[in-house]
Scaffold this motif. Sequence first.
Motif, PDB file in Angstrom:
ATOM      1  N   ASP A 162     107.649 131.637 -59.381  1.00  0.00           N
ATOM      2  CA  ASP A 162     106.255 131.232 -59.156  1.00  0.00           C
ATOM      3  C   ASP A 162     106.041 129.724 -59.276  1.00  0.00           C
ATOM      4  N   VAL A 163     106.843 128.946 -58.545  1.00  0.00           N
ATOM      5  CA  VAL A 163     106.640 127.505 -58.451  1.00  0.00           C
ATOM      6  C   VAL A 163     106.539 127.138 -56.973  1.00  0.00           C
ATOM      7  N   ASP A 164     106.136 125.914 -56.719  1.00  0.00           N
ATOM      8  CA  ASP A 164     106.046 125.423 -55.347  1.00  0.00           C
ATOM      9  C   ASP A 164     107.452 125.094 -54.844  1.00  0.00           C
ATOM     10  N   PRO A 165     107.944 125.761 -53.785  1.00  0.00           N
ATOM     11  CA  PRO A 165     109.309 125.474 -53.320  1.00  0.00           C
ATOM     12  C   PRO A 165     109.489 124.040 -52.842  1.00  0.00           C
ATOM     13  N   GLU A 166     108.421 123.430 -52.307  1.00  0.00           N
ATOM     14  CA  GLU A 166     108.538 122.041 -51.863  1.00  0.00           C
ATOM     15  C   GLU A 166     108.738 121.105 -53.057  1.00  0.00           C
ATOM     16  N   THR A 167     108.162 121.465 -54.200  1.00  0.00           N
ATOM     17  CA  THR A 167     108.371 120.661 -55.407  1.00  0.00           C
ATOM     18  C   THR A 167     109.832 120.718 -55.835  1.00  0.00           C
ATOM     19  N   VAL A 168     110.433 121.906 -55.757  1.00  0.00           N
ATOM     20  CA  VAL A 168     111.852 122.047 -56.087  1.00  0.00           C
ATOM     21  C   VAL A 168     112.698 121.221 -55.123  1.00  0.00           C
ATOM     22  N   ALA A 169     112.379 121.324 -53.823  1.00  0.00           N
ATOM     23  CA  ALA A 169     113.138 120.562 -52.826  1.00  0.00           C
ATOM     24  C   ALA A 169     113.047 119.071 -53.090  1.00  0.00           C
ATOM     25  N   GLN A 170     111.848 118.578 -53.442  1.00  0.00           N
ATOM     26  CA  GLN A 170     111.693 117.153 -53.682  1.00  0.00           C
ATOM     27  C   GLN A 170     112.441 116.721 -54.932  1.00  0.00           C
ATOM     28  N   ARG A 171     112.470 117.565 -55.950  1.00  0.00           N
ATOM     29  CA  ARG A 171     113.250 117.242 -57.144  1.00  0.00           C
ATOM     30  C   ARG A 171     114.728 117.109 -56.800  1.00  0.00           C
ATOM     31  N   TYR A 172     115.218 117.982 -55.942  1.00  0.00           N
ATOM     32  CA  TYR A 172     116.609 117.889 -55.508  1.00  0.00           C
ATOM     33  C   TYR A 172     116.862 116.599 -54.739  1.00  0.00           C
ATOM     34  N   ARG A 173     115.917 116.240 -53.860  1.00  0.00           N
ATOM     35  CA  ARG A 173     116.091 115.010 -53.077  1.00  0.00           C
ATOM     36  C   ARG A 173     116.130 113.785 -53.986  1.00  0.00           C
ATOM     37  N   ASP A 174     115.266 113.785 -54.983  1.00  0.00           N
ATOM     38  CA  ASP A 174     115.108 112.600 -55.823  1.00  0.00           C
ATOM     39  C   ASP A 174     116.236 112.438 -56.834  1.00  0.00           C
ATOM     40  N   ARG A 175     116.909 113.530 -57.195  1.00  0.00           N
ATOM     41  CA  ARG A 175     117.956 113.456 -58.208  1.00  0.00           C
ATOM     42  C   ARG A 175     119.252 112.957 -57.590  1.00  0.00           C
ATOM     43  N   PRO A 176     119.812 111.858 -58.097  1.00  0.00           N
ATOM     44  CA  PRO A 176     121.054 111.334 -57.507  1.00  0.00           C
ATOM     45  C   PRO A 176     122.172 112.369 -57.537  1.00  0.00           C
ATOM     46  N   LEU A 177     123.088 112.231 -56.589  1.00  0.00           N
ATOM     47  CA  LEU A 177     124.242 113.123 -56.506  1.00  0.00           C
ATOM     48  C   LEU A 177     125.503 112.344 -56.846  1.00  0.00           C
ATOM     49  N   ASN A 178     126.313 112.885 -57.716  1.00  0.00           N
ATOM     50  CA  ASN A 178     127.606 112.287 -58.050  1.00  0.00           C
ATOM     51  C   ASN A 178     128.655 112.914 -57.136  1.00  0.00           C
ATOM     52  N   PHE A 179     129.088 112.178 -56.132  1.00  0.00           N
ATOM     53  CA  PHE A 179     130.011 112.725 -55.145  1.00  0.00           C
ATOM     54  C   PHE A 179     131.391 113.006 -55.734  1.00  0.00           C
ATOM     55  N   ALA A 180     131.684 112.446 -56.901  1.00  0.00           N
ATOM     56  CA  ALA A 180     132.986 112.667 -57.524  1.00  0.00           C
ATOM     57  C   ALA A 180     133.030 113.954 -58.327  1.00  0.00           C
ATOM     58  N   THR A 181     131.889 114.415 -58.816  1.00  0.00           N
ATOM     59  CA  THR A 181     131.876 115.576 -59.708  1.00  0.00           C
ATOM     60  C   THR A 181     131.018 116.729 -59.217  1.00  0.00           C
ATOM     61  N   GLU A 182     130.208 116.515 -58.165  1.00  0.00           N
ATOM     62  CA  GLU A 182     129.326 117.564 -57.657  1.00  0.00           C
ATOM     63  C   GLU A 182     129.680 117.899 -56.211  1.00  0.00           C
ATOM     64  N   TRP A 183     129.354 119.122 -55.827  1.00  0.00           N
ATOM     65  CA  TRP A 183     129.434 119.480 -54.412  1.00  0.00           C
ATOM     66  C   TRP A 183     128.254 118.847 -53.683  1.00  0.00           C
ATOM     67  N   PRO A 184     128.405 118.497 -52.414  1.00  0.00           N
ATOM     68  CA  PRO A 184     127.302 117.850 -51.669  1.00  0.00           C
ATOM     69  C   PRO A 184     126.282 118.877 -51.168  1.00  0.00           C
ATOM     70  N   PHE A 185     125.945 119.845 -52.012  1.00  0.00           N
ATOM     71  CA  PHE A 185     125.160 121.010 -51.611  1.00  0.00           C
ATOM     72  C   PHE A 185     124.378 121.488 -52.831  1.00  0.00           C
ATOM     73  N   ARG A 186     123.058 121.582 -52.720  1.00  0.00           N
ATOM     74  CA  ARG A 186     122.225 122.090 -53.794  1.00  0.00           C
ATOM     75  C   ARG A 186     121.379 123.251 -53.268  1.00  0.00           C
ATOM     76  N   ALA A 187     121.231 124.282 -54.081  1.00  0.00           N
ATOM     77  CA  ALA A 187     120.504 125.463 -53.620  1.00  0.00           C
ATOM     78  C   ALA A 187     119.718 126.083 -54.758  1.00  0.00           C
ATOM     79  N   ALA A 188     118.561 126.645 -54.413  1.00  0.00           N
ATOM     80  CA  ALA A 188     117.719 127.357 -55.366  1.00  0.00           C
ATOM     81  C   ALA A 188     116.984 128.473 -54.641  1.00  0.00           C
ATOM     82  N   VAL A 189     116.598 129.472 -55.391  1.00  0.00           N
ATOM     83  CA  VAL A 189     115.720 130.532 -54.912  1.00  0.00           C
ATOM     84  C   VAL A 189     114.405 130.416 -55.672  1.00  0.00           C
TER      85      VAL A 189
END
Length: 437
Positions: free
Chosen positions: A100-127
């Motif tokens: 029960d949250v706004d999915p666009e808010t989750v998407a924007q949080r993912y966009r705004d959070r930096p990605l560490n290409f050395a330790t993370e996969w270049p793929f983020r997912a949520a339901v």
Amino acid sequence: MAAPSRVVVPFKGEGAGRGPLSWGQIENWRAVQALRDWLPLGGARPIPAGTTIDDVVDELRFHLQRYVTLRTRLHIPGDGGTPEQEVFAEGELELEVYEDVDPETVAQRYRDRPLNFATEWPFRAAVVSRDGAPAHLVALISHFAMDAAGARTMLREVAERPSAPVAGLAPLEQAAWQASPAGRRQNASAMRHFESVLRAMPPQRFATPEVPSSPRYWRARFDSSALPLALRAITARLDVDPAVTLLAVFAAAVHETFGFNPVVVRPLVSNRFRAGLDDVVCTAVQAGLCLVDCETGVDELVDRARRAALAAFKYGYFDQRDLWALVDRVTAERGEPLEIGCFLNDRRGPVPMDSPTAEDIEAALPASRLSWVRRQDHPAFEPFILDVEDLPDVPGAMRCTAHTDTALLAPSDAERILWNMEALAVSFAYPARSSSA
């Protein structure tokens, strides 16, 4: 927002290995560094009623097992040099589940959070669930792992679920070909073409402001129905590819705004027409380099743009590190700065091959709108980038998004380029009518 629960998605796939980046990856990595952004593509989308978490896990596992770029991490040297890539045979992705949250808010949080290409996969997912039932999937993938053509392949194959092995050259295989004698010949040919452009171009193309705006980087949005109608009329009258018409009109608008000639444009080249790259999920887009002489009539201008576009596509497959070394060398030899940061990114879908009337075009002119939609200090832009795409929810209309570095190009000049594109396209569509008006 309440903390999500987490579901682990284990996966195994083929193609493991370590090696250099491909040319497309090198170009994209430079953009990641320059923009200080992980360049996420995607967002939130509704999922059909009755979809379970297990269904989502199955879909994500399919992607991770089939596409090596989603299982790739980088070995980044401390000296700022080019990374190496490593494709893993197995691993785990963490799927977040929100209630029960706004999915666009989750998407924007993912966009705004930096990605560490050395330790993370270049793929983020949520339901995102509603009343305990999955309602939206939020999925973002870095542009470093996938371009628009790769995204289309993913969407098609998740529906078809092909059992045949992935066809085409994965990035490690691309890099191996690029290091081969054939690949080095391709790169050397591209450098010879680029050097001819660099030696013929004007040294400085934009009217640089004395003081940049603050914030420095501005983004404008120009929505028009008249511009695409006029482009279609030119395309039909001269029987050319729609991408050529757009290139000609864009170059002419830059010339009209600043007066220099010829005009250097860097059109983005998908490279999917090359052997082994058709349906590969990767990033293969590179910015070509072409020179358009705009001091001529419209028919000859479009023909010159056609020839320039052909050269840009032919040579738009190269090692970007060699291009920048070449720019530095020619700049030193000429003793004057060479600015090649003028990009054209044609994102449009299929263009209708009809010929709108002059009356249709003129009737659409009053609906054109230009607005500045963002001012920021980061991420940075090249001096001028124009993204052209179909306008969402308005059939037949076009959206031009201009990214402007105000230290090199004033916002008022960016506006003039956009309005000049429309005005010139309208005059080019029916030149006899324009000359008699």
